[in-house]
Design a protein around this motif. Sequence first.
Motif, PDB file in Angstrom:
ATOM      1  N   LYS A  26      -7.689   3.196   3.539  1.00  0.00           N
ATOM      2  CA  LYS A  26      -8.155   4.517   3.099  1.00  0.00           C
ATOM      3  C   LYS A  26      -7.169   5.631   3.432  1.00  0.00           C
ATOM      4  CE  LYS A  26     -11.613   2.103   1.891  1.00  0.00           C
ATOM      5  NZ  LYS A  26     -11.543   1.531   0.525  1.00  0.00           N
ATOM      6  N   TRP A  72      -7.160   0.894  -3.155  1.00  0.00           N
ATOM      7  CA  TRP A  72      -8.454   1.368  -3.643  1.00  0.00           C
ATOM      8  C   TRP A  72      -9.587   0.420  -3.249  1.00  0.00           C
ATOM      9  CZ3 TRP A  72      -7.559   2.961  -9.462  1.00  0.00           C
ATOM     10  CH2 TRP A  72      -6.926   4.206  -9.506  1.00  0.00           C
ATOM     11  N   ASN A  73      -9.308  -0.865  -3.289  1.00  0.00           N
ATOM     12  CA  ASN A  73     -10.379  -1.858  -3.229  1.00  0.00           C
ATOM     13  C   ASN A  73     -10.464  -2.648  -1.927  1.00  0.00           C
ATOM     14  OD1 ASN A  73     -11.159  -1.280  -5.916  1.00  0.00           O
ATOM     15  ND2 ASN A  73      -9.606  -2.665  -6.725  1.00  0.00           N
ATOM     16  N   HIS A  74      -9.407  -2.675  -1.135  1.00  0.00           N
ATOM     17  CA  HIS A  74      -9.409  -3.512   0.058  1.00  0.00           C
ATOM     18  C   HIS A  74     -10.429  -2.998   1.077  1.00  0.00           C
ATOM     19  CE1 HIS A  74      -7.970  -5.898   3.428  1.00  0.00           C
ATOM     20  NE2 HIS A  74      -7.227  -6.591   2.573  1.00  0.00           N
ATOM     21  N   PRO A  75     -11.189  -3.893   1.704  1.00  0.00           N
ATOM     22  CA  PRO A  75     -12.231  -3.447   2.642  1.00  0.00           C
ATOM     23  C   PRO A  75     -11.710  -2.920   3.975  1.00  0.00           C
ATOM     24  CG  PRO A  75     -12.137  -5.852   2.570  1.00  0.00           C
ATOM     25  CD  PRO A  75     -11.224  -5.350   1.477  1.00  0.00           C
ATOM     26  N   ASP A  76     -10.451  -3.194   4.307  1.00  0.00           N
ATOM     27  CA  ASP A  76      -9.891  -2.737   5.582  1.00  0.00           C
ATOM     28  C   ASP A  76      -9.909  -1.206   5.619  1.00  0.00           C
ATOM     29  OD1 ASP A  76      -8.324  -2.052   7.784  1.00  0.00           O
ATOM     30  OD2 ASP A  76      -6.921  -3.696   7.469  1.00  0.00           O
ATOM     31  N   PRO A  77     -10.494  -0.599   6.645  1.00  0.00           N
ATOM     32  CA  PRO A  77     -10.510   0.867   6.750  1.00  0.00           C
ATOM     33  C   PRO A  77      -9.107   1.481   6.695  1.00  0.00           C
ATOM     34  CG  PRO A  77     -11.999  -0.087   8.363  1.00  0.00           C
ATOM     35  CD  PRO A  77     -11.240  -1.228   7.759  1.00  0.00           C
ATOM     36  N   PRO A 100      -8.069  -6.739  -6.202  1.00  0.00           N
ATOM     37  CA  PRO A 100      -8.944  -6.647  -5.023  1.00  0.00           C
ATOM     38  C   PRO A 100      -8.192  -6.293  -3.740  1.00  0.00           C
ATOM     39  CG  PRO A 100      -8.613  -8.941  -5.669  1.00  0.00           C
ATOM     40  CD  PRO A 100      -8.035  -8.086  -6.772  1.00  0.00           C
ATOM     41  N   TRP A 147       0.834  -1.212   0.000  1.00  0.00           N
ATOM     42  CA  TRP A 147       0.000   0.000   0.000  1.00  0.00           C
ATOM     43  C   TRP A 147       0.867   1.260   0.000  1.00  0.00           C
ATOM     44  CZ3 TRP A 147      -4.022  -1.679   4.257  1.00  0.00           C
ATOM     45  CH2 TRP A 147      -4.945  -2.564   3.673  1.00  0.00           C
TER      46      TRP A 147
END
Length: 504
Positions: free
Chosen positions: A476, A468-473, A464, A220
């Motif tokens: 962001k 951009w796409n990972h659900p982990d806050p 995924p 990231w």
Amino acid sequence: MATVPTPAGNRQVVNPYNETDDDHYSQLFPHWNDAPTSGPELAEIVTAFGNVVAKMIDDGSGVCDDGPERIVDAGYTYFGQFLDHNLTNDQTSIGDVWTYKLRPCDIMNTRKPRLDLGQLYGRGPWDEVDKRLYDDKDVSLKVGPKKQSAIDPAHSPKSFDVAVDNDGPLVADKRSCENVILRQITAVFARLHNQAVRQFRKDAGTLRELFDRARLWTTWQFQRVVCTDYLQKLLHPDVYDSLFGDSPSPACVWKSFSVPAEFSAAAMRFGHSMVQDSYQLSLNFHTGLLEILNEGRRKQNLLETWEIDWGRFFANASANPGSPQTARPIDTRIAPSLHHIPQATLLLFNTGVTGVPPGIIPIPQLPLPAITLVRGLGLKLATGQTAARAFGHKILTNELSRDCHGKVTDQGAILGKWHDRGETPLWYYVLKESELHPLYGGCLGETGSSIVGETVYAALANDPLSFWNHPDPAAKEFPMWNLPQGKRQLFSLNSLFGAATELE
């Protein structure tokens, strides 16, 4: 920044000409159908390529005396090489391309079309081959021995090199040792991964969970600085905003994304023009490009002399006095040393330089820039004009043969016949387009920016696990690093490399 899978606004839609699975190369545009493949016309154009490359020599003058150049720091040249090695690795030779009439979809790409630092991690610590890259009892990457730095003596001893064993450097991709600068960039990211391992060791659970978390954190960070720093500086501002601004609107509509040959074999090679003939690695050590190339493939650990003071390559990346060196402008000139890389050095890292069209020009006569042109011709890559037209950008015509004052250049005189027919090789077109930009080589033009930017955009949008796409806050925000001098986020390349002396 939200992912937008389809074009929006007024951008022209580009449906890729040929999509493939993710371990082969795709094509954005149709083949250069009129590209000669045999006979006198082929000999003529290959000879012209050789002659024009002979004129692509940096003589030290500015791109144009009409205005100041805005050139990026020298480190961006080699970070771009690091990025390129993440997305593309083609093991075919020029001879293979011509002998077997290969097209991009026939060629394996051993890198996945994602910004996943595959050239750093290989296949991970549980792979029978690549486990040698990792600590025997941990998921940390092996790095070079700790040495007291002459550049930053106030810090405790640190490693600045990759690890080595009896076979040489321990790297997942041998291209990571193409030069001593790229070798040390690789070492910085290895140590950054190890910092993430230390951060998450108490809370990650199993070793596999620890590795996955540390890799994701490091990846990231890499993805963030690619988008918010590297591309922001090197893409045409309008193209950058359309892809990475507040309302992204990509032009390319992919059903199955893989890296385009127009990116790997042409547009991303704009970095060749940015290479300088020599560099000051630290306050007291200045050396030439050929020495930097040769030392990069050293089988033992680098001597302390070769440790890079990153403040010489990225502004404010060290406390030592002195301004960073700049890259060369992106134009149709190449540093003299790149024309004279020894054949043995080329062959060590580039299987793609062996062989040429049968009976045309023997390989020792082809310098690296000519290899790029001849390979693109063999692949029948679309011309620059075709690419510009597809994206709806201005198509260069007479400007291709002239300098900023309208005078025909030596290169333009040689390639004039093909310019006039709208058949300018894509790589040359990308360089000339940048040269003619109002920043005079300070960033790519629209067409080059679109190819590079759309490729990176799609690599992130189709992953995924990308930030951009990972659900982990946590995805962001920029990663937070627990560094010896305090917790902080590394928002840019200069802050990332500025932290290098804190990494073990």
